[in-house]
Motif scaffolding. Sequence first.
Motif, PDB file in Angstrom:
ATOM      1  N   THR A 170       2.887  -9.993   8.182  1.00 14.63           N
ATOM      2  CA  THR A 170       3.194 -10.140   9.607  1.00 14.63           C
ATOM      3  C   THR A 170       4.695 -10.143   9.862  1.00 14.63           C
ATOM      4  O   THR A 170       5.120 -10.000  11.005  1.00 14.63           O
ATOM      5  CB  THR A 170       2.583 -11.440  10.167  1.00 14.63           C
ATOM      6  OG1 THR A 170       3.194 -12.573   9.506  1.00 14.63           O
ATOM      7  CG2 THR A 170       1.084 -11.472   9.954  1.00 14.63           C
ATOM      8  N   ASN A 171       5.497 -10.319   8.792  1.00 14.57           N
ATOM      9  CA  ASN A 171       6.951 -10.237   8.938  1.00 14.57           C
ATOM     10  C   ASN A 171       7.353  -8.782   8.731  1.00 14.57           C
ATOM     11  O   ASN A 171       7.398  -8.282   7.619  1.00 14.57           O
ATOM     12  CB  ASN A 171       7.644 -11.143   7.912  1.00 14.57           C
ATOM     13  CG  ASN A 171       9.145 -11.233   8.153  1.00 14.57           C
ATOM     14  OD1 ASN A 171       9.839 -10.224   8.158  1.00 14.57           O
ATOM     15  ND2 ASN A 171       9.633 -12.444   8.349  1.00 14.57           N
ATOM     16  N   GLU A 172       7.643  -8.107   9.837  1.00 22.55           N
ATOM     17  CA  GLU A 172       7.863  -6.669   9.809  1.00 22.55           C
ATOM     18  C   GLU A 172       9.063  -6.286   8.934  1.00 22.55           C
ATOM     19  O   GLU A 172       8.997  -5.335   8.149  1.00 22.55           O
ATOM     20  CB  GLU A 172       8.066  -6.148  11.236  1.00 22.55           C
ATOM     21  CG  GLU A 172       8.179  -4.641  11.354  1.00 22.55           C
ATOM     22  CD  GLU A 172       6.883  -3.913  11.038  1.00 22.55           C
ATOM     23  OE1 GLU A 172       6.958  -2.713  10.710  1.00 22.55           O
ATOM     24  OE2 GLU A 172       5.814  -4.535  11.099  1.00 22.55           O
ATOM     25  N   PHE A 173      10.158  -7.025   9.069  1.00 21.30           N
ATOM     26  CA  PHE A 173      11.362  -6.650   8.326  1.00 21.30           C
ATOM     27  C   PHE A 173      11.175  -6.838   6.824  1.00 21.30           C
ATOM     28  O   PHE A 173      11.579  -5.981   6.022  1.00 21.30           O
ATOM     29  CB  PHE A 173      12.560  -7.464   8.827  1.00 21.30           C
ATOM     30  CG  PHE A 173      13.862  -7.078   8.187  1.00 21.30           C
ATOM     31  CD1 PHE A 173      14.295  -5.760   8.194  1.00 21.30           C
ATOM     32  CD2 PHE A 173      14.665  -8.027   7.579  1.00 21.30           C
ATOM     33  CE1 PHE A 173      15.495  -5.392   7.609  1.00 21.30           C
ATOM     34  CE2 PHE A 173      15.864  -7.674   6.987  1.00 21.30           C
ATOM     35  CZ  PHE A 173      16.285  -6.353   7.000  1.00 21.30           C
ATOM     36  N   TRP A 174      10.551  -7.934   6.428  1.00 21.26           N
ATOM     37  CA  TRP A 174      10.285  -8.166   5.011  1.00 21.26           C
ATOM     38  C   TRP A 174       9.410  -7.042   4.447  1.00 21.26           C
ATOM     39  O   TRP A 174       9.660  -6.549   3.350  1.00 21.26           O
ATOM     40  CB  TRP A 174       9.619  -9.526   4.843  1.00 21.26           C
ATOM     41  CG  TRP A 174       9.286  -9.918   3.436  1.00 21.26           C
ATOM     42  CD1 TRP A 174       8.051 -10.083   2.888  1.00 21.26           C
ATOM     43  CD2 TRP A 174      10.219 -10.212   2.379  1.00 21.26           C
ATOM     44  NE1 TRP A 174       8.142 -10.456   1.573  1.00 21.26           N
ATOM     45  CE2 TRP A 174       9.468 -10.551   1.231  1.00 21.26           C
ATOM     46  CE3 TRP A 174      11.609 -10.222   2.295  1.00 21.26           C
ATOM     47  CZ2 TRP A 174      10.057 -10.885   0.013  1.00 21.26           C
ATOM     48  CZ3 TRP A 174      12.199 -10.566   1.087  1.00 21.26           C
ATOM     49  CH2 TRP A 174      11.426 -10.895  -0.040  1.00 21.26           C
ATOM     50  N   THR A 175       8.439  -6.635   5.210  1.00 18.31           N
ATOM     51  CA  THR A 175       7.551  -5.556   4.777  1.00 18.31           C
ATOM     52  C   THR A 175       8.313  -4.242   4.642  1.00 18.31           C
ATOM     53  O   THR A 175       8.113  -3.477   3.685  1.00 18.31           O
ATOM     54  CB  THR A 175       6.387  -5.395   5.768  1.00 18.31           C
ATOM     55  OG1 THR A 175       5.659  -6.637   5.842  1.00 18.31           O
ATOM     56  CG2 THR A 175       5.445  -4.285   5.336  1.00 18.31           C
ATOM     57  N   GLN A 176       9.212  -3.971   5.586  1.00 14.97           N
ATOM     58  CA  GLN A 176      10.010  -2.745   5.513  1.00 14.97           C
ATOM     59  C   GLN A 176      10.898  -2.731   4.272  1.00 14.97           C
ATOM     60  O   GLN A 176      11.042  -1.696   3.603  1.00 14.97           O
ATOM     61  CB  GLN A 176      10.859  -2.605   6.782  1.00 14.97           C
ATOM     62  CG  GLN A 176      10.051  -2.297   8.032  1.00 14.97           C
ATOM     63  CD  GLN A 176      10.884  -2.399   9.293  1.00 14.97           C
ATOM     64  OE1 GLN A 176      12.006  -2.910   9.282  1.00 14.97           O
ATOM     65  NE2 GLN A 176      10.348  -1.916  10.405  1.00 14.97           N
ATOM     66  N   LEU A 177      11.512  -3.864   3.955  1.00 18.14           N
ATOM     67  CA  LEU A 177      12.354  -3.944   2.771  1.00 18.14           C
ATOM     68  C   LEU A 177      11.551  -3.647   1.505  1.00 18.14           C
ATOM     69  O   LEU A 177      12.002  -2.915   0.622  1.00 18.14           O
ATOM     70  CB  LEU A 177      12.986  -5.338   2.668  1.00 18.14           C
ATOM     71  CG  LEU A 177      14.057  -5.703   3.694  1.00 18.14           C
ATOM     72  CD1 LEU A 177      14.439  -7.176   3.538  1.00 18.14           C
ATOM     73  CD2 LEU A 177      15.289  -4.829   3.543  1.00 18.14           C
ATOM     74  N   LYS A 178      10.372  -4.208   1.426  1.00 19.02           N
ATOM     75  CA  LYS A 178       9.534  -4.017   0.242  1.00 19.02           C
ATOM     76  C   LYS A 178       9.068  -2.571   0.111  1.00 19.02           C
ATOM     77  O   LYS A 178       8.984  -2.033  -0.999  1.00 19.02           O
ATOM     78  CB  LYS A 178       8.331  -4.956   0.305  1.00 19.02           C
ATOM     79  CG  LYS A 178       8.676  -6.422   0.125  1.00 19.02           C
ATOM     80  CD  LYS A 178       7.525  -7.334   0.525  1.00 19.02           C
ATOM     81  CE  LYS A 178       6.257  -7.030  -0.226  1.00 19.02           C
ATOM     82  NZ  LYS A 178       5.161  -7.933   0.143  1.00 19.02           N
ATOM     83  N   GLU A 179       8.734  -1.952   1.216  1.00 21.36           N
ATOM     84  CA  GLU A 179       8.192  -0.600   1.180  1.00 21.36           C
ATOM     85  C   GLU A 179       9.279   0.464   1.047  1.00 21.36           C
ATOM     86  O   GLU A 179       8.994   1.595   0.647  1.00 21.36           O
ATOM     87  CB  GLU A 179       7.363  -0.340   2.448  1.00 21.36           C
ATOM     88  CG  GLU A 179       6.087  -1.185   2.509  1.00 21.36           C
ATOM     89  CD  GLU A 179       5.309  -0.958   3.788  1.00 21.36           C
ATOM     90  OE1 GLU A 179       5.842  -0.288   4.707  1.00 21.36           O
ATOM     91  OE2 GLU A 179       4.152  -1.458   3.878  1.00 21.36           O
TER      92      GLU A 179
END
Length: 408
Positions: A41-50
């Motif tokens: 649900t944390n969009e920025f954290w997900t973007q960093l990981k992907e």
Amino acid sequence: QKDAPTTESWYDFPDLDSDDQFDFFLKTGPLSNLDKYYDETNEFWTQLKEHPNYDEFWQSRGLIQHLENIEPAVMVVGGLYDAEDLYGPWETYKNIEKRSNNYNTVVFGPWSHGDWARNKKRQAVGNVYFGDNISDYFQRDIETKFFNHFLKGGDKGGATGLPEAHVFDSGSKEWNSFEQWPPKKAMKASFFLGKDNALTGSPSTKYDAEKFVSDPANPVPYAEGKKMVFTPRKYMSDDQRFAAAREDVLVYETPVLEDDLTLVGDIMAKLNVATTGTSADWIVKIIDVYPDDVPNTEETEEGVEMAGYHQMVRSEVMRGRFRKSFERPQPFVAGEKDEVFVKLQDVLHTFKKGHKLQVQIQSTWFPLIDLNPQTYVDNIFEAKEEDFTKQTHSVFHNSKIEFSILIE
């Protein structure tokens, strides 16, 4: 998403079980273990990981490439000790200057993030006191003059009375004005990382190397204080004596300076290195070593002495996998010599007579920079505990730091 104004926060800070940031992140281990605090649900954290590399996703969101054909007058203002955005103001000014034909000027003061918009009598960053009423001077004599000229009916085609670049010398602690940035009156110079901790003007005839063991279980802290803080600011001028005493930090310095030495513009470290592993970070710090007769000020923290203080002037990290390309990372070949270039952001700093210029080289800077496993993995967000390995790094004596020295 919110469809109406609200007084409630739309986020929650994680409830952590420690006030010691160093201890908390070290015990947490690999980045993947932070998923318990930041889920999908944390969009920025997900973007960093992907998107761990500078791929099309990040390239398309960059702002610098759009800074062309700017028409309004621009004054770019930045802080020499802005831990949140030092790259942005310099690159904004330089790119507008290259790709637009508008009025464009730059001001850099001895500020951390936003200090130019605050008023306080004594201006300091951490332990280092720079002078009185510095923000007031900028607001009254620089910013106001700019806005009066361009917004209040002044002769927009005439002279503003402002310099092209107005930059505070963080060593001599005074303002300087220049007709261009970097200044014309500058001379390129190289300092080589020599034997016996020497920072010299000529390379060693034998390209031997200094070696150190980098252990992810015992990383170099980025600051001596380990309290959990939302945004670390004071570390940019912190005393580096604690780091110089470690065996995993290489230290090189000049003799005591017989004359003032003013560094201006950007700094490029050209390191020749090797590692027994396949991945490594490289941190370069430029440090002003004070003499033993410098008195404390009211800003000096308890337990710190300004006598012999090692003031960090500029610092930067290069994650080794990106040494050739931020888009296409590459592992090191274990045991093979390789080049790593580390560009440090612009400075204007006078190392005064009686001081020394010091360079520190290290491979961890924790937890400001997350731990490198030192075993190459495609995505560091997926690194496992067993990937984090102790390795031996080498820095060869033909490594050098390229400066520009201001001349009269």
